[in-house]
Design a protein around this motif. Sequence first.
Motif, PDB file in Angstrom:
ATOM      1  N   THR A   1       0.830  -1.213   0.000  1.00 16.34           N
ATOM      2  CA  THR A   1       0.000   0.000   0.000  1.00 16.34           C
ATOM      3  C   THR A   1       0.859   1.256   0.000  1.00 16.34           C
ATOM      4  O   THR A   1       0.601   2.210  -0.745  1.00 16.34           O
ATOM      5  CB  THR A   1      -0.923   0.010   1.234  1.00 16.34           C
ATOM      6  N   ILE A   2       1.918   1.245   0.832  1.00 17.29           N
ATOM      7  CA  ILE A   2       2.762   2.438   0.973  1.00 17.29           C
ATOM      8  C   ILE A   2       3.677   2.613  -0.233  1.00 17.29           C
ATOM      9  O   ILE A   2       3.808   3.712  -0.780  1.00 17.29           O
ATOM     10  CB  ILE A   2       3.604   2.343   2.269  1.00 17.29           C
ATOM     11  N   LEU A   3       4.318   1.519  -0.662  1.00 13.02           N
ATOM     12  CA  LEU A   3       5.298   1.625  -1.755  1.00 13.02           C
ATOM     13  C   LEU A   3       4.762   0.893  -2.987  1.00 13.02           C
ATOM     14  O   LEU A   3       5.209  -0.200  -3.324  1.00 13.02           O
ATOM     15  CB  LEU A   3       6.651   1.049  -1.332  1.00 13.02           C
ATOM     16  N   ASN A   4       3.804   1.516  -3.651  1.00 12.30           N
ATOM     17  CA  ASN A   4       3.288   0.966  -4.907  1.00 12.30           C
ATOM     18  C   ASN A   4       4.017   1.621  -6.081  1.00 12.30           C
ATOM     19  O   ASN A   4       4.932   2.430  -5.897  1.00 12.30           O
ATOM     20  CB  ASN A   4       1.776   1.175  -5.005  1.00 12.30           C
ATOM     21  N   TYR A   5       3.587   1.278  -7.290  1.00 13.62           N
ATOM     22  CA  TYR A   5       4.262   1.820  -8.475  1.00 13.62           C
ATOM     23  C   TYR A   5       4.123   3.338  -8.577  1.00 13.62           C
ATOM     24  O   TYR A   5       5.022   4.027  -9.077  1.00 13.62           O
ATOM     25  CB  TYR A   5       3.719   1.149  -9.743  1.00 13.62           C
ATOM     26  N   THR A   6       3.006   3.860  -8.122  1.00 12.44           N
ATOM     27  CA  THR A   6       2.817   5.319  -8.170  1.00 12.44           C
ATOM     28  C   THR A   6       3.851   6.019  -7.307  1.00 12.44           C
ATOM     29  O   THR A   6       4.487   6.999  -7.735  1.00 12.44           O
ATOM     30  CB  THR A   6       1.398   5.688  -7.704  1.00 12.44           C
ATOM     31  N   VAL A   7       4.028   5.518  -6.090  1.00 13.82           N
ATOM     32  CA  VAL A   7       5.006   6.116  -5.175  1.00 13.82           C
ATOM     33  C   VAL A   7       6.424   5.929  -5.718  1.00 13.82           C
ATOM     34  O   VAL A   7       7.243   6.861  -5.669  1.00 13.82           O
ATOM     35  CB  VAL A   7       4.874   5.492  -3.772  1.00 13.82           C
ATOM     36  N   ALA A   8       6.715   4.737  -6.252  1.00 14.67           N
ATOM     37  CA  ALA A   8       8.054   4.492  -6.819  1.00 14.67           C
ATOM     38  C   ALA A   8       8.316   5.442  -7.986  1.00 14.67           C
ATOM     39  O   ALA A   8       9.431   5.971  -8.133  1.00 14.67           O
ATOM     40  CB  ALA A   8       8.173   3.037  -7.271  1.00 14.67           C
ATOM     41  N   GLY A   9       7.298   5.671  -8.819  1.00 15.85           N
ATOM     42  CA  GLY A   9       7.444   6.617  -9.934  1.00 15.85           C
ATOM     43  C   GLY A   9       7.685   8.029  -9.442  1.00 15.85           C
ATOM     44  O   GLY A   9       8.499   8.769 -10.018  1.00 15.85           O
ATOM     45  N   GLN A  10       6.988   8.413  -8.371  1.00 17.24           N
ATOM     46  CA  GLN A  10       7.184   9.753  -7.805  1.00 17.24           C
ATOM     47  C   GLN A  10       8.593   9.909  -7.234  1.00 17.24           C
ATOM     48  O   GLN A  10       9.220  10.968  -7.374  1.00 17.24           O
ATOM     49  CB  GLN A  10       6.134  10.009  -6.724  1.00 17.24           C
ATOM     50  N   LEU A  11       9.093   8.852  -6.590  1.00 23.48           N
ATOM     51  CA  LEU A  11      10.467   8.884  -6.066  1.00 23.48           C
ATOM     52  C   LEU A  11      11.483   8.999  -7.202  1.00 23.48           C
ATOM     53  O   LEU A  11      12.471   9.736  -7.089  1.00 23.48           O
ATOM     54  CB  LEU A  11      10.743   7.623  -5.242  1.00 23.48           C
ATOM     55  N   ALA A  12      11.227   8.286  -8.298  1.00 21.37           N
ATOM     56  CA  ALA A  12      12.122   8.365  -9.452  1.00 21.37           C
ATOM     57  C   ALA A  12      12.112   9.756 -10.073  1.00 21.37           C
ATOM     58  O   ALA A  12      13.168  10.304 -10.424  1.00 21.37           O
ATOM     59  CB  ALA A  12      11.720   7.315 -10.495  1.00 21.37           C
ATOM     60  N   LEU A  13      10.923  10.347 -10.205  1.00 24.55           N
ATOM     61  CA  LEU A  13      10.826  11.708 -10.752  1.00 24.55           C
ATOM     62  C   LEU A  13      11.496  12.719  -9.831  1.00 24.55           C
ATOM     63  O   LEU A  13      12.131  13.676 -10.303  1.00 24.55           O
ATOM     64  CB  LEU A  13       9.358  12.076 -10.961  1.00 24.55           C
ATOM     65  N   ALA A  14      11.372  12.517  -8.517  1.00 24.81           N
ATOM     66  CA  ALA A  14      12.029  13.416  -7.562  1.00 24.81           C
ATOM     67  C   ALA A  14      13.547  13.320  -7.703  1.00 24.81           C
ATOM     68  O   ALA A  14      14.254  14.338  -7.653  1.00 24.81           O
ATOM     69  CB  ALA A  14      11.609  13.066  -6.140  1.00 24.81           C
TER      70      ALA A  14
END
Length: 323
Positions: free
Chosen positions: A134-147
């Motif tokens: 729930t916490i580390l899904n693909y959306t969050v991973a993508g946001q971390l990559a963009l950051a």
Amino acid sequence: MLISNHSGAMTFTLLGVPGLEAQHLWLSIPFSTMFMAILMGNGSILFVVATEPSLHTPMYFLLALLMVSDLVSTLAVLPRLLCLFWFDAHDIGIKGCLVQMFFIHFASVIRSALLVAMAFDRYVAVCKPLHYNTILNYTVAGQLALAALAKGVFLILPVPLLLQRLTFCRTVIPHTYCDHMAVVKMACSHTKPSRIYGVFVFLMVLGLDLLLIGVSYVLILQAVLRLSSREATLKTLNTCSAHFFVILISYIPALFSFLTHRLGHIIPPHAHILLANLYLLMPSLFNPVIYGIKMKDIRYKMAKYLCRRDKLAINPGHKDGSE
């Protein structure tokens, strides 16, 4: 002699390894070997992660991006270095020099940011395992990559822009690539803004990123110490071991390289230049080895793929019944 670089036609001369110019051809042997090993190692990890559906998870997505950043760093340094060693291609235009500088430091910043993201991944996996998906899904991973990408662009883009405004009175750079401080030392105009900004980038990368990684591992260690059995403790620590070793490989040489730039008179020039190259190349060389050895999924999938290739080579008509 003052040399203006406003026309963009100015050319720097990369000296190579000061004091070892006669040994450039011999030095090319270990560096070309490292180049092939880096391409094969990082390429293999990327291939396995891309082709194995079971590895299509946020953790391996971040790992694949780390491999890409290592390849960018390597491709920014080694082809030019080997051309210098093999063909005496010492000259580089100021635009080419600034572009090389940007990609070298850009890849280093992204690598560091990804290590922070991977530390967060390990924190969630250890401290909040039931909520990991729930916490580390693909959306969050993508946001971390963009950051990480945004951090690399916004932190490093001012570096060549500040240098482009300088006037240079020397053009022979005693280095194998266009390092920021090596180019700054060629200027005879006011370099204080570039020097201050270089320290700021260092603090934002090694300082802030190491602080965030340290906080993650303190929380991880607290969670591990609360585990009841020794076996569970060792198993949990083992899940973080690959990331921990990569941190050591990435940050210790980076810190050493930064200090040698400020204390360069203590270290012989040839040793300083060779260490500066190793600082950039060591993570790219050892990261695939560390993850290949320490991560069972990567090791298993790679062995499975190699065994399947061996089967097909022995019996081209054979098809794996599991497929």
